[in-house]
Design a protein around this motif. Structure first.
Motif, short mmCIF file in Angstrom:
data_model
loop_
_atom_site.label_atom_id
_atom_site.label_comp_id
_atom_site.label_asym_id
_atom_site.label_seq_id
_atom_site.Cartn_x
_atom_site.Cartn_y
_atom_site.Cartn_z
N GLU A 114 -5.17 13.27 18.84
CA GLU A 114 -4.22 12.33 19.11
C GLU A 114 -4.14 10.99 17.67
O GLU A 114 -3.02 10.37 17.57
N GLY A 115 -5.07 11.86 16.16
CA GLY A 115 -4.40 10.86 14.82
C GLY A 115 -5.36 10.31 14.69
O GLY A 115 -4.42 9.19 13.38
N THR A 116 -6.09 10.49 15.34
CA THR A 116 -7.63 9.24 15.05
C THR A 116 -8.76 9.42 14.17
O THR A 116 -8.85 11.08 14.35
N CYS A 117 -8.23 9.24 13.11
CA CYS A 117 -9.50 9.57 12.14
C CYS A 117 -11.01 9.16 12.02
O CYS A 117 -11.44 8.11 13.57
N GLN A 118 -12.26 10.13 12.36
CA GLN A 118 -13.68 9.59 13.13
C GLN A 118 -13.83 9.81 12.09
O GLN A 118 -15.69 9.78 12.27
N SER A 119 -13.70 8.87 11.04
CA SER A 119 -14.69 8.17 9.42
C SER A 119 -14.33 6.58 9.96
O SER A 119 -12.60 6.41 8.94
N ILE A 120 -15.40 6.29 10.35
CA ILE A 120 -15.00 4.61 10.65
C ILE A 120 -14.42 4.13 8.74
O ILE A 120 -13.55 3.37 9.05
N SER A 121 -15.39 4.45 7.89
CA SER A 121 -15.40 4.37 5.89
C SER A 121 -13.85 4.29 5.62
O SER A 121 -13.67 3.64 5.18
N VAL A 122 -12.91 5.28 6.08
CA VAL A 122 -12.11 5.61 5.88
C VAL A 122 -11.33 4.95 6.35
O VAL A 122 -9.99 3.68 6.12
N VAL A 123 -10.89 4.41 7.71
CA VAL A 123 -10.50 4.07 8.39
C VAL A 123 -10.11 2.26 8.50
O VAL A 123 -9.37 1.37 7.93
N GLN A 124 -11.62 2.06 7.35
CA GLN A 124 -11.37 0.55 6.79
C GLN A 124 -11.05 1.10 5.37
O GLN A 124 -10.70 -0.54 5.35
N GLN A 125 -11.03 0.91 4.72
CA GLN A 125 -10.50 1.59 3.69
C GLN A 125 -9.06 1.05 3.30
O GLN A 125 -8.16 0.59 3.13
N ILE A 126 -8.41 1.82 4.54
CA ILE A 126 -7.05 2.40 4.84
C ILE A 126 -6.91 0.83 5.62
O ILE A 126 -5.24 0.00 4.08
N GLN A 127 -7.35 0.03 6.59
CA GLN A 127 -7.04 -1.33 6.63
C GLN A 127 -7.11 -2.07 5.36
O GLN A 127 -6.02 -3.23 5.59
N LEU A 128 -8.11 -2.07 4.38
CA LEU A 128 -8.52 -2.71 3.36
C LEU A 128 -6.83 -2.59 2.46
O LEU A 128 -6.21 -3.83 1.78
N MET A 129 -6.57 -1.45 1.87
CA MET A 129 -5.41 -1.35 1.54
C MET A 129 -3.85 -1.88 2.20
O MET A 129 -3.57 -2.18 1.32
N ALA A 130 -3.70 -1.34 2.72
CA ALA A 130 -3.15 -1.83 3.98
C ALA A 130 -2.42 -3.60 3.66
O ALA A 130 -1.58 -4.34 3.54
N SER A 131 -3.37 -3.98 3.81
CA SER A 131 -3.62 -5.61 4.00
C SER A 131 -3.46 -6.18 2.46
O SER A 131 -2.40 -6.56 2.68
N GLN A 132 -3.98 -5.54 1.40
CA GLN A 132 -3.77 -5.84 0.22
C GLN A 132 -1.89 -6.20 -0.16
O GLN A 132 -1.50 -6.73 -0.62
N VAL A 133 -2.11 -4.74 0.44
CA VAL A 133 0.32 -4.03 0.00
C VAL A 133 0.57 -5.53 1.10
O VAL A 133 1.71 -5.99 0.39
N VAL A 134 0.03 -5.84 2.44
CA VAL A 134 0.45 -6.65 3.14
C VAL A 134 0.29 -8.32 1.79
O VAL A 134 1.67 -9.64 1.60
N GLU A 135 -0.65 -8.63 1.64
CA GLU A 135 -0.76 -9.99 1.27
C GLU A 135 -0.48 -10.35 -0.09
O GLU A 135 0.39 -11.35 -0.26
N PHE A 136 -0.53 -9.62 -0.91
CA PHE A 136 0.80 -8.65 -1.95
C PHE A 136 1.91 -9.36 -1.93
O PHE A 136 2.89 -10.28 -3.17
N ALA A 137 2.69 -8.38 -0.89
CA ALA A 137 3.98 -8.79 -1.10
C ALA A 137 4.72 -10.42 0.07
O ALA A 137 5.72 -10.61 -0.36
N ASN A 138 3.74 -10.84 0.06
CA ASN A 138 4.33 -12.43 1.00
C ASN A 138 3.46 -13.44 -0.50
O ASN A 138 4.37 -13.74 -0.58
N LEU A 139 2.68 -13.03 -1.74
CA LEU A 139 2.44 -13.45 -2.49
C LEU A 139 3.38 -13.83 -3.61
O LEU A 139 3.66 -14.28 -4.60
N SER A 140 4.68 -12.43 -3.61
CA SER A 140 5.41 -12.29 -4.11
C SER A 140 6.72 -13.12 -5.13
O SER A 140 6.95 -13.71 -3.73
#
Length: 191
Positions: free
Chosen positions: A160-186
């Protein structure tokens, strides 16, 4: 700032549609949407481009990539690791950023860029991550503090495309939120 949500462009994958890198990129774009962004995905089908030549006219797919780069407030790149570095397929797509060299915001200027490297082992994943960060710096982008190196042997995706590693999912979420946060501050976004 404007009331519009930031536009995040996802570029990535391999030559094969549905590759692991492409599926991890889709997870990152989903996280960016949850953080309030509007996203655009350019994967294997959209990135089948002729070898970049500075003097050649860009074809339709290449023009689409360049226009999406121009509109993007932030970028997420996901590359498979090929022999310890970025795949030629991804490097060619990134070379098309040269078409923005004369723009008000050339290359990746004033944009946060999330980097993801996907490989079948840690050595290739980490080497690819280092290459991505160097490319982003060369293109005047701001790599996010969180980059995600993924060893698919330790973080498999289910059917289904679900990652089986909780830590990798958390890293992806953090990275994506940083991109969005910095885009808002640009600074380029209108007040």
């Amino acid at each position: 700032m404007t009331n519009s949500s930031p536009r995040i462009l996802g570029i990535g994958g391999g030559t094969r549609p549905g590759s692991s890198a492409e599926r991890y990129l889709q997870l990152a774009l989903s996280a960016a949407e949850k953080a309030g962004a509007t996203t655009t995905f350019l994967g294997a089908h959209s990135l089948r481009l002729p070898l970049y030549e500075p003097s050649a006219a860009a074809d339709g797919a290449a023009q689409q990539l360049v226009e999406e780069l121009r509109r993007a407030d932030g970028i997420i790149i996901a590359s498979p690791g090929y022999h310890g570095t970025v795949s030629g397929f991804m490097k060619n797509a990134l070379d098309y950023a040269e078409e923005t060299r004369s723009d008000k915001r050339p290359y990746f200027s004033e944009r946060a860029v999330g980097c993801m490297a996907v490989a079948g082992g840690w050595q290739a994943a980490v080497g690819t991550m280092a290459s991505l960060r160097e490319i982003v710096h060369a293109l005047r982008g701001w790599p996010t503090p969180m980059g995600v190196a993924i060893n698919i042997a330790e973080a498999p995706l289910d059917s289904e495309g679900t990652c089986q590693s909780i830590s990798v999912v958390q890293q992806i979420q953090l990275m994506a939120s940083q991109v969005v946060e910095f885009a808002n501050l640009s600074t380029h976004r209108q007040l």
